[in-house]
Write a protein that holds these residues in place. Structure first.
Motif, short mmCIF file in Angstrom:
data_model
loop_
_atom_site.label_atom_id
_atom_site.label_comp_id
_atom_site.label_asym_id
_atom_site.label_seq_id
_atom_site.Cartn_x
_atom_site.Cartn_y
_atom_site.Cartn_z
N GLY A 20 0.79 -1.23 0.00
CA GLY A 20 0.00 0.00 0.00
C GLY A 20 0.82 1.28 0.00
N GLU A 21 2.14 1.19 -0.01
CA GLU A 21 2.98 2.39 0.06
C GLU A 21 3.76 2.68 -1.22
OE1 GLU A 21 5.55 2.00 3.42
OE2 GLU A 21 3.91 2.14 4.86
N ALA A 22 3.63 1.87 -2.23
CA ALA A 22 4.38 2.09 -3.47
C ALA A 22 3.92 3.36 -4.17
CB ALA A 22 4.24 0.89 -4.40
N PHE A 23 2.59 3.60 -4.15
CA PHE A 23 2.01 4.77 -4.82
C PHE A 23 0.98 5.41 -3.90
CE2 PHE A 23 3.14 1.60 -7.96
CZ PHE A 23 3.90 2.33 -8.85
N ARG A 24 0.82 6.69 -4.03
CA ARG A 24 -0.23 7.37 -3.26
C ARG A 24 -1.60 6.91 -3.77
NH1 ARG A 24 2.32 12.00 -4.85
NH2 ARG A 24 0.34 12.85 -5.44
N PRO A 25 -2.62 6.93 -2.93
CA PRO A 25 -3.94 6.42 -3.31
C PRO A 25 -4.51 6.94 -4.63
CG PRO A 25 -3.88 6.84 -0.96
CD PRO A 25 -2.58 7.36 -1.52
N PRO A 26 -4.29 8.21 -5.02
CA PRO A 26 -4.88 8.66 -6.28
C PRO A 26 -4.46 7.86 -7.52
CG PRO A 26 -4.17 10.55 -5.00
CD PRO A 26 -3.66 9.32 -4.30
N TYR A 27 -3.33 7.18 -7.47
CA TYR A 27 -2.92 6.40 -8.63
C TYR A 27 -3.88 5.26 -8.91
CZ TYR A 27 1.51 8.77 -9.35
OH TYR A 27 2.45 9.70 -9.64
N PHE A 28 -4.60 4.80 -7.88
CA PHE A 28 -5.50 3.66 -8.04
C PHE A 28 -6.94 4.00 -7.68
CE2 PHE A 28 -1.31 1.79 -7.65
CZ PHE A 28 -1.33 0.83 -8.65
N GLU A 29 -7.26 5.28 -7.52
CA GLU A 29 -8.61 5.65 -7.08
C GLU A 29 -9.68 5.13 -8.03
OE1 GLU A 29 -8.74 9.91 -6.87
OE2 GLU A 29 -8.51 10.15 -9.01
N ARG A 30 -10.77 4.69 -7.43
CA ARG A 30 -11.93 4.17 -8.16
C ARG A 30 -11.55 3.14 -9.21
NH1 ARG A 30 -12.95 9.61 -7.49
NH2 ARG A 30 -12.42 10.16 -9.63
N GLY A 31 -10.55 2.31 -8.90
CA GLY A 31 -10.16 1.24 -9.80
C GLY A 31 -9.46 1.69 -11.07
N ARG A 32 -8.99 2.92 -11.10
CA ARG A 32 -8.30 3.43 -12.30
C ARG A 32 -7.10 2.56 -12.63
NH1 ARG A 32 -8.64 9.21 -13.54
NH2 ARG A 32 -7.57 8.54 -15.41
N ARG A 33 -6.90 2.34 -13.90
CA ARG A 33 -5.75 1.57 -14.40
C ARG A 33 -4.95 2.51 -15.31
NH1 ARG A 33 -5.90 -3.55 -13.09
NH2 ARG A 33 -4.74 -4.28 -14.89
N ARG A 34 -4.23 3.41 -14.68
CA ARG A 34 -3.57 4.51 -15.40
C ARG A 34 -2.53 4.05 -16.42
NH1 ARG A 34 -5.17 9.24 -13.14
NH2 ARG A 34 -6.13 9.06 -11.09
N TRP A 35 -1.73 3.06 -16.07
CA TRP A 35 -0.70 2.59 -17.01
C TRP A 35 -1.35 1.88 -18.18
CZ3 TRP A 35 0.03 2.97 -11.82
CH2 TRP A 35 1.16 3.69 -11.39
N GLU A 36 -2.34 1.07 -17.91
CA GLU A 36 -3.04 0.36 -18.97
C GLU A 36 -3.69 1.35 -19.94
OE1 GLU A 36 -6.56 -2.60 -18.53
OE2 GLU A 36 -4.70 -3.61 -17.93
N ALA A 37 -4.23 2.44 -19.40
CA ALA A 37 -4.89 3.44 -20.22
C ALA A 37 -3.96 4.12 -21.23
CB ALA A 37 -5.55 4.50 -19.33
#
Length: 144
Positions: free
Chosen positions: A59-76
């Protein structure tokens, strides 16, 4: 430039370049090189920081906004394997001791958001002689 194995000549050099990640922060690249062929190279460099070793806790690798609401930012942005690694790091299923994988993943995210597929990320470090250097050398990359 030869040591970075660049596919083309740089047209400029920016140090400490800040690129948006799509989250409330920026990736801070040590060097940003636009190339004559239209590609961009991001460089992250370390001197001896990697010798200290650091393990990221669940849970400490990234701040929560990177995964908020199930977002898949890298995949996007077309980086599904980076997404899988980012998720595994965040969930504590994957760890690295001598390389800041979350930082490099943020750099990749920012570069992909800005440049699509026209970028390369290089990691440069000082290869220290001795037991720690032997453990994490390019000859033994699984321990990075």
């Amino acid at each position: 430039m030869e040591a970075l194995a660049l596919p083309s000549s740089p047209t400029a050099t920016r140090f400490e370049a800040k690129l948006p990640t799509g989250v409330e922060s920026h990736a801070n690249l040590d060097m940003y090189l636009p190339l004559a062929n239209g590609m961009v190279v991001g460089v992250e460099s370390k001197f001896t920081e990697w010798l200290r070793g650091k393990v990221t806790r669940e849970g400490e690798a990234f701040r929560p906004p990177y995964f908020e609401r199930g977002r898949r930012r890298w995949e996007a942005v077309g980086l599904p394997q980076a997404q899988a690694l980012a998720t595994a790091l965040q969930e504590g299923r994957e760890t690295f001791k001598h390389i800041g994988a979350p930082q490099l993943l943020k750099h990749a995210l920012a570069l992909a958001r800005q440049h699509g597929e026209r970028w390369v990320l290089r990691y440069v470090y000082f290869d220290w002689p001795g037991p720690k250097g032997e453990m994490s050398s390019p000859r033994n990359p699984t321990l990075l």
